[in-house]
Design a protein around this motif. Structure first.
Motif, PDB file in Angstrom:
ATOM      1  N   UNK A   1     -73.536  64.965 -14.648  1.00  0.00           N
ATOM      2  CA  UNK A   1     -73.951  65.274 -13.292  1.00  0.00           C
ATOM      3  C   UNK A   1     -74.419  66.730 -13.250  1.00  0.00           C
ATOM      4  N   UNK A   2     -75.404  66.993 -12.438  1.00  0.00           N
ATOM      5  CA  UNK A   2     -75.969  68.347 -12.336  1.00  0.00           C
ATOM      6  C   UNK A   2     -74.950  69.315 -11.755  1.00  0.00           C
ATOM      7  N   UNK A   3     -74.976  70.522 -12.259  1.00  0.00           N
ATOM      8  CA  UNK A   3     -74.100  71.571 -11.749  1.00  0.00           C
ATOM      9  C   UNK A   3     -74.919  72.492 -10.852  1.00  0.00           C
ATOM     10  N   UNK A   4     -74.437  72.709  -9.648  1.00  0.00           N
ATOM     11  CA  UNK A   4     -75.162  73.591  -8.735  1.00  0.00           C
ATOM     12  C   UNK A   4     -74.895  75.038  -9.133  1.00  0.00           C
ATOM     13  N   UNK A   5     -75.919  75.892  -9.003  1.00  0.00           N
ATOM     14  CA  UNK A   5     -75.690  77.305  -9.343  1.00  0.00           C
ATOM     15  C   UNK A   5     -74.738  77.941  -8.345  1.00  0.00           C
ATOM     16  N   UNK A   6     -74.024  78.939  -8.825  1.00  0.00           N
ATOM     17  CA  UNK A   6     -73.097  79.645  -7.942  1.00  0.00           C
ATOM     18  C   UNK A   6     -73.854  80.354  -6.842  1.00  0.00           C
ATOM     19  N   UNK A   7     -73.251  80.365  -5.678  1.00  0.00           N
ATOM     20  CA  UNK A   7     -73.851  81.073  -4.554  1.00  0.00           C
ATOM     21  C   UNK A   7     -73.736  82.573  -4.814  1.00  0.00           C
ATOM     22  N   UNK A   8     -74.827  83.305  -4.603  1.00  0.00           N
ATOM     23  CA  UNK A   8     -74.767  84.749  -4.859  1.00  0.00           C
ATOM     24  C   UNK A   8     -73.914  85.448  -3.807  1.00  0.00           C
ATOM     25  N   UNK A   9     -73.480  86.652  -4.132  1.00  0.00           N
ATOM     26  CA  UNK A   9     -72.727  87.462  -3.175  1.00  0.00           C
ATOM     27  C   UNK A   9     -73.680  87.850  -2.052  1.00  0.00           C
ATOM     28  N   UNK A  10     -73.286  87.539  -0.825  1.00  0.00           N
ATOM     29  CA  UNK A  10     -74.155  87.786   0.322  1.00  0.00           C
ATOM     30  C   UNK A  10     -74.096  89.253   0.732  1.00  0.00           C
ATOM     31  N   UNK A  11     -75.191  89.952   0.468  1.00  0.00           N
ATOM     32  CA  UNK A  11     -75.321  91.356   0.839  1.00  0.00           C
ATOM     33  C   UNK A  11     -76.740  91.571   1.356  1.00  0.00           C
ATOM     34  N   UNK A  12     -76.945  92.602   2.169  1.00  0.00           N
ATOM     35  CA  UNK A  12     -78.315  92.899   2.601  1.00  0.00           C
ATOM     36  C   UNK A  12     -79.247  93.184   1.421  1.00  0.00           C
ATOM     37  N   UNK A  13     -78.709  93.741   0.338  1.00  0.00           N
ATOM     38  CA  UNK A  13     -79.537  94.040  -0.829  1.00  0.00           C
ATOM     39  C   UNK A  13     -80.113  92.757  -1.423  1.00  0.00           C
ATOM     40  N   UNK A  14     -79.323  91.677  -1.437  1.00  0.00           N
ATOM     41  CA  UNK A  14     -79.824  90.397  -1.917  1.00  0.00           C
ATOM     42  C   UNK A  14     -81.008  89.944  -1.067  1.00  0.00           C
ATOM     43  N   UNK A  15     -80.872  90.058   0.242  1.00  0.00           N
ATOM     44  CA  UNK A  15     -81.919  89.597   1.147  1.00  0.00           C
ATOM     45  C   UNK A  15     -83.191  90.417   0.997  1.00  0.00           C
ATOM     46  N   UNK A  16     -83.059  91.743   0.896  1.00  0.00           N
ATOM     47  CA  UNK A  16     -84.235  92.594   0.806  1.00  0.00           C
ATOM     48  C   UNK A  16     -84.867  92.555  -0.589  1.00  0.00           C
ATOM     49  N   UNK A  17     -84.138  92.080  -1.587  1.00  0.00           N
ATOM     50  CA  UNK A  17     -84.702  91.885  -2.921  1.00  0.00           C
ATOM     51  C   UNK A  17     -85.297  90.478  -2.943  1.00  0.00           C
ATOM     52  N   UNK A  18     -86.558  90.383  -2.528  1.00  0.00           N
ATOM     53  CA  UNK A  18     -87.182  89.074  -2.375  1.00  0.00           C
ATOM     54  C   UNK A  18     -87.233  88.305  -3.693  1.00  0.00           C
ATOM     55  N   UNK A  19     -87.338  88.987  -4.806  1.00  0.00           N
ATOM     56  CA  UNK A  19     -87.367  88.312  -6.105  1.00  0.00           C
ATOM     57  C   UNK A  19     -86.034  87.618  -6.370  1.00  0.00           C
ATOM     58  N   UNK A  20     -84.926  88.314  -6.146  1.00  0.00           N
ATOM     59  CA  UNK A  20     -83.604  87.725  -6.375  1.00  0.00           C
ATOM     60  C   UNK A  20     -83.356  86.565  -5.416  1.00  0.00           C
ATOM     61  N   UNK A  21     -83.754  86.743  -4.171  1.00  0.00           N
ATOM     62  CA  UNK A  21     -83.569  85.690  -3.168  1.00  0.00           C
ATOM     63  C   UNK A  21     -84.369  84.448  -3.539  1.00  0.00           C
ATOM     64  N   UNK A  22     -85.627  84.629  -3.879  1.00  0.00           N
ATOM     65  CA  UNK A  22     -86.472  83.490  -4.262  1.00  0.00           C
ATOM     66  C   UNK A  22     -85.982  82.855  -5.557  1.00  0.00           C
ATOM     67  N   UNK A  23     -85.506  83.671  -6.498  1.00  0.00           N
ATOM     68  CA  UNK A  23     -84.992  83.121  -7.760  1.00  0.00           C
ATOM     69  C   UNK A  23     -83.788  82.222  -7.505  1.00  0.00           C
ATOM     70  N   UNK A  24     -82.864  82.665  -6.656  1.00  0.00           N
ATOM     71  CA  UNK A  24     -81.707  81.827  -6.354  1.00  0.00           C
ATOM     72  C   UNK A  24     -82.158  80.504  -5.744  1.00  0.00           C
ATOM     73  N   UNK A  25     -83.055  80.560  -4.756  1.00  0.00           N
ATOM     74  CA  UNK A  25     -83.517  79.337  -4.099  1.00  0.00           C
ATOM     75  C   UNK A  25     -84.246  78.424  -5.093  1.00  0.00           C
ATOM     76  N   UNK A  26     -85.078  79.018  -5.954  1.00  0.00           N
ATOM     77  CA  UNK A  26     -85.842  78.244  -6.932  1.00  0.00           C
ATOM     78  C   UNK A  26     -84.914  77.553  -7.933  1.00  0.00           C
ATOM     79  N   UNK A  27     -83.940  78.289  -8.448  1.00  0.00           N
ATOM     80  CA  UNK A  27     -83.017  77.711  -9.427  1.00  0.00           C
ATOM     81  C   UNK A  27     -82.165  76.623  -8.781  1.00  0.00           C
ATOM     82  N   UNK A  28     -81.692  76.866  -7.575  1.00  0.00           N
ATOM     83  CA  UNK A  28     -80.883  75.875  -6.885  1.00  0.00           C
ATOM     84  C   UNK A  28     -81.683  74.606  -6.607  1.00  0.00           C
ATOM     85  N   UNK A  29     -82.897  74.771  -6.146  1.00  0.00           N
ATOM     86  CA  UNK A  29     -83.747  73.594  -5.886  1.00  0.00           C
ATOM     87  C   UNK A  29     -84.103  72.880  -7.187  1.00  0.00           C
ATOM     88  N   UNK A  30     -84.361  73.647  -8.229  1.00  0.00           N
ATOM     89  CA  UNK A  30     -84.729  73.052  -9.509  1.00  0.00           C
ATOM     90  C   UNK A  30     -83.593  72.277 -10.143  1.00  0.00           C
TER      91      UNK A  30
END
Length: 194
Positions: A1-30
């Motif tokens: 069974x597929x393993x979901x990626x761990x949820x990142x630590x929620x910080x404003x830095x994560x949100x403002x780092x669009x690359x990290x935010x998009x990478x998390x969403x892309x990996x999770x969706x993939x």
């Protein structure tokens, strides 16, 4: 069974780092949604089909009309342990970042630069007869505005992906619930998720 990626630590830095935010969403969706057919096929227990019939090779069938059904318990486990938690993680990140996008941003590094540019634009003399482009001024977008736009786009993408995934899960598992949002809300109430 597929393993979901761990949820990142929620910080404003994560949100403002669009690359990290998009990478998390892309990996999770993939991991779950983009490979939903493979994930569902993995739930079918090999060897549970009827015995081989040699006459089945006498005629060429273009493609099976109905795929092999998946055990309802396996489907429920997949939805409860993989699909819904993955969706919930992405929803949590998007909701948090939407809150960051609507909050004041005292740490914006470009705030002073934007204020200076706005002041220069107000002081500038505009003579469109001599220079038709002198009136144009494109203010730089604040980090929070850019983040809000990104979140809007990612929520639209998320909605499309979830509808597609839920449709495929419905075909193979025979969902009772036709709307993925209702099914997800039911899971949230049962799991004690906010």
């Amino acid at each position: 069974m597929a393993q979901t990626p761990e949820s990142p630590r929620l910080t404003p830095q994560l949100c403002f780092n669009q690359t990290a935010l998009r990478d998390f969403l892309r990996v999770s969706r993939g991991t779950v949604d983009d490979t939903i057919s493979q994930n569902l096929n993995a739930l079918v227990t090999p060897g549970t089909s009827k015995t081989f019939d040699p006459t089945s090779t006498a005629e060429r069938a273009p493609r099976p009309i109905h795929r092999r059904p998946i055990d309802s318990e396996a489907c429920r486990t997949f939805k409860d342990k993989v699909l819904f938690p993955s969706w919930q993680n992405r929803s949590d990140v998007l909701n948090y970042c939407a809150g960051v996008a609507t909050s004041p941003d005292p740490d914006d590094p470009d705030h002073v630069l934007r204020q200076t540019q706005d002041l220069k634009a107000r002081e500038r003399v505009v003579n469109e007869r001599l220079d038709p482009y002198s009136a144009r001024y494109f203010p730089q977008e604040a980090r929070t505005e850019a983040l809000a736009g990104l979140i809007r786009n990612e929520r639209m993408v998320e909605n499309i992906i979830r509808m597609r995934t839920w449709g495929l899960v419905g075909e193979r598992c025979g969902n009772v619930e036709s709307d993925y949002e209702k099914a997800l809300d039911t899971w949230r109430r049962g799991e004690g998720v906010r």
